[in-house]
Design a protein around this motif. Structure first.
Motif, PDB file in Angstrom:
ATOM      1  N   THR A   1       7.236   1.844  -9.143  1.00  0.00           N
ATOM      2  CA  THR A   1       6.984   2.535 -10.412  1.00  0.00           C
ATOM      3  C   THR A   1       7.918   2.038 -11.499  1.00  0.00           C
ATOM      4  OG1 THR A   1       6.401   4.476  -9.094  1.00  0.00           O
ATOM      5  CG2 THR A   1       6.721   4.795 -11.471  1.00  0.00           C
ATOM      6  N   MET A   2       9.205   1.897 -11.180  1.00  0.00           N
ATOM      7  CA  MET A   2      10.181   1.403 -12.155  1.00  0.00           C
ATOM      8  C   MET A   2      11.060   0.358 -11.490  1.00  0.00           C
ATOM      9  SD  MET A   2      13.088   3.475 -14.365  1.00  0.00           S
ATOM     10  CE  MET A   2      11.861   4.477 -15.208  1.00  0.00           C
ATOM     11  N   SER A   3      11.218  -0.796 -12.139  1.00  0.00           N
ATOM     12  CA  SER A   3      12.062  -1.874 -11.633  1.00  0.00           C
ATOM     13  C   SER A   3      13.258  -2.048 -12.553  1.00  0.00           C
ATOM     14  CB  SER A   3      11.274  -3.184 -11.560  1.00  0.00           C
ATOM     15  OG  SER A   3      10.149  -3.054 -10.714  1.00  0.00           O
ATOM     16  N   ILE A   4      14.456  -1.885 -12.001  1.00  0.00           N
ATOM     17  CA  ILE A   4      15.686  -1.990 -12.785  1.00  0.00           C
ATOM     18  C   ILE A   4      16.390  -3.261 -12.328  1.00  0.00           C
ATOM     19  CG2 ILE A   4      17.855  -0.848 -13.374  1.00  0.00           C
ATOM     20  CD1 ILE A   4      16.311   1.784 -12.447  1.00  0.00           C
ATOM     21  N   ILE A   5      16.261  -4.335 -13.117  1.00  0.00           N
ATOM     22  CA  ILE A   5      16.698  -5.663 -12.708  1.00  0.00           C
ATOM     23  C   ILE A   5      17.669  -6.223 -13.748  1.00  0.00           C
ATOM     24  CG2 ILE A   5      15.925  -8.003 -12.124  1.00  0.00           C
ATOM     25  CD1 ILE A   5      13.221  -6.822 -11.398  1.00  0.00           C
ATOM     26  N   ASN A   6      18.786  -6.781 -13.261  1.00  0.00           N
ATOM     27  CA  ASN A   6      19.802  -7.359 -14.168  1.00  0.00           C
ATOM     28  C   ASN A   6      20.208  -6.358 -15.248  1.00  0.00           C
ATOM     29  OD1 ASN A   6      19.724  -9.846 -12.792  1.00  0.00           O
ATOM     30  ND2 ASN A   6      17.982 -10.524 -14.023  1.00  0.00           N
TER      31      ASN A   6
ATOM     32  N   ASN B   1       3.428   0.314  -1.963  1.00  0.00           N
ATOM     33  CA  ASN B   1       4.726   0.060  -2.607  1.00  0.00           C
ATOM     34  C   ASN B   1       4.956   0.998  -3.781  1.00  0.00           C
ATOM     35  OD1 ASN B   1       5.400  -2.018  -0.845  1.00  0.00           O
ATOM     36  ND2 ASN B   1       4.471  -3.588  -2.137  1.00  0.00           N
ATOM     37  N   THR B   2       4.824   2.282  -3.527  1.00  0.00           N
ATOM     38  CA  THR B   2       4.891   3.271  -4.605  1.00  0.00           C
ATOM     39  C   THR B   2       6.311   3.792  -4.822  1.00  0.00           C
ATOM     40  OG1 THR B   2       4.346   5.054  -3.054  1.00  0.00           O
ATOM     41  CG2 THR B   2       2.509   3.996  -4.207  1.00  0.00           C
ATOM     42  N   ASP B   3       7.323   2.933  -4.615  1.00  0.00           N
ATOM     43  CA  ASP B   3       8.718   3.354  -4.817  1.00  0.00           C
ATOM     44  C   ASP B   3       8.888   4.010  -6.181  1.00  0.00           C
ATOM     45  OD1 ASP B   3       8.855   1.899  -2.506  1.00  0.00           O
ATOM     46  OD2 ASP B   3      10.469   0.580  -3.165  1.00  0.00           O
ATOM     47  N   GLY B   4       9.696   5.067  -6.221  1.00  0.00           N
ATOM     48  CA  GLY B   4       9.964   5.707  -7.508  1.00  0.00           C
ATOM     49  C   GLY B   4      10.715   4.789  -8.443  1.00  0.00           C
TER      50      GLY B   4
ATOM     51  N   ASP C   1       4.659   8.061  -1.708  1.00  0.00           N
ATOM     52  CA  ASP C   1       4.601   7.933  -0.256  1.00  0.00           C
ATOM     53  C   ASP C   1       5.371   6.707   0.227  1.00  0.00           C
ATOM     54  OD1 ASP C   1       2.953   5.910  -1.119  1.00  0.00           O
ATOM     55  OD2 ASP C   1       1.122   6.679  -0.167  1.00  0.00           O
ATOM     56  N   ASP C   2       6.342   6.248  -0.572  1.00  0.00           N
ATOM     57  CA  ASP C   2       7.205   5.141  -0.176  1.00  0.00           C
ATOM     58  C   ASP C   2       8.640   5.554  -0.515  1.00  0.00           C
ATOM     59  OD1 ASP C   2       8.157   2.532   0.524  1.00  0.00           O
ATOM     60  OD2 ASP C   2       6.221   1.691  -0.045  1.00  0.00           O
ATOM     61  N   ASP C   3       9.535   4.594  -0.712  1.00  0.00           N
ATOM     62  CA  ASP C   3      10.926   4.942  -1.003  1.00  0.00           C
ATOM     63  C   ASP C   3      11.022   5.784  -2.263  1.00  0.00           C
ATOM     64  OD1 ASP C   3      11.617   3.393   1.169  1.00  0.00           O
ATOM     65  OD2 ASP C   3      11.998   1.604  -0.042  1.00  0.00           O
ATOM     66  N   SER C   4      11.764   6.880  -2.192  1.00  0.00           N
ATOM     67  CA  SER C   4      11.940   7.721  -3.382  1.00  0.00           C
ATOM     68  C   SER C   4      12.708   6.960  -4.448  1.00  0.00           C
ATOM     69  CB  SER C   4      12.667   9.012  -3.001  1.00  0.00           C
ATOM     70  OG  SER C   4      11.982   9.684  -1.960  1.00  0.00           O
ATOM     71  N   ILE C   5      13.874   6.435  -4.072  1.00  0.00           N
ATOM     72  CA  ILE C   5      14.643   5.500  -4.892  1.00  0.00           C
ATOM     73  C   ILE C   5      15.232   4.476  -3.927  1.00  0.00           C
ATOM     74  CG2 ILE C   5      16.723   5.181  -6.301  1.00  0.00           C
ATOM     75  CD1 ILE C   5      16.176   7.831  -7.620  1.00  0.00           C
TER      76      ILE C   5
END
Length: 217
Positions: free
Chosen positions: A3-8, A30-33, A52-56
């Motif tokens: 859902t949200m990708s926090i990169i660099n 791949n529904t990670d929060g 239904d995947d990793d919360s964070i």
């Protein structure tokens, strides 16, 4: 994807965010929060995540991550990894703190997962060989992550990524699982200094939970 990708990214406060990635209308994967990669000093505060995947999830080179005052529903819980996906690349996850977290029907409260040392394919969907109110055990370590299409059963004891210096303090509540913690650590780089204290989880019947370890810790 996530859902949200926090990169660099560095020095971020992500406050009061609702994630609903449940695939009510179409099947989702791949529904990670949220996932962090090559990021530091990230604070997740007052999040509510339905998935239904990793919360964070903290992935490669995530340091100084704080998760506070959050509610997670139906997913897998807080994940460290997966990590060790890039062949011969050193990766680390350090100084992750989670406080005042509420779980409802998640698989774990907190778990870790590393790829095996066998490389099959390439990221994002393949790889391996890197260094460096619950439904399941509240705390879990699994060092057997591998590409779904890889041949054979895989070697769950050859990860070179070492997990160490973990403290789980205070896990009240109930769970469907009979285990408080389940640890499957690499024989090549065994887990060290893993501490679980004040675990007051119980089955619905009131039975206390046990710790199961596949390898010495």
């Amino acid at each position: 994807m996530w859902t949200m990708s926090i990169i660099n990214s560095h020095n971020l406060l992500l406050d009061s965010i609702l994630v609903n990635n449940t695939g009510n209308w179409v099947q989702s994967y791949n529904t990670d929060g949220a996932d962090t990669i090559r990021s530091s000093h990230i604070t997740f505060n007052n999040w509510t995540v339905y998935n239904d995947d990793d919360s964070i999830s903290m992935k490669a080179n995530s340091t100084d991550i704080t998760i506070t005052n959050c509610k997670f529903y139906d997913g897998l819980g807080i994940a460290m990894g997966s990590i060790g996906q890039y062949k011969d690349q050193f990766e680390t996850i350090e100084r992750v703190t989670a406080k005042n977290i509420e779980y409802d029907n998640t698989l774990h409260a907190f778990y870790m997962k590393t790829w095996t040392d066998d490389q099959y394919g390439y990221p994002p969907n393949g790889g391996g060989g890197g260094l460096g109110g619950l439904r399941g055990a509240a705390f879990g370590i699994g060092q057997c992550t591998r590409f779904e299409g890889a041949p054979g059963d895989g070697n769950c004891t050859n990860s070179k990524f070492q997990i160490k210096n973990i403290e789980i303090d205070g896990l009240p509540g109930t769970s469907e699982s009979t285990r408080l913690a389940s640890l499957q650590c690499s024989a090549i780089a065994p887990c060290t200094n893993i501490t679980v204290v004040d675990g007051t989880l119980h089955l619905d019947s009131g039975t206390a939970k046990a710790v199961a370890a596949n390898h010495a810790v």
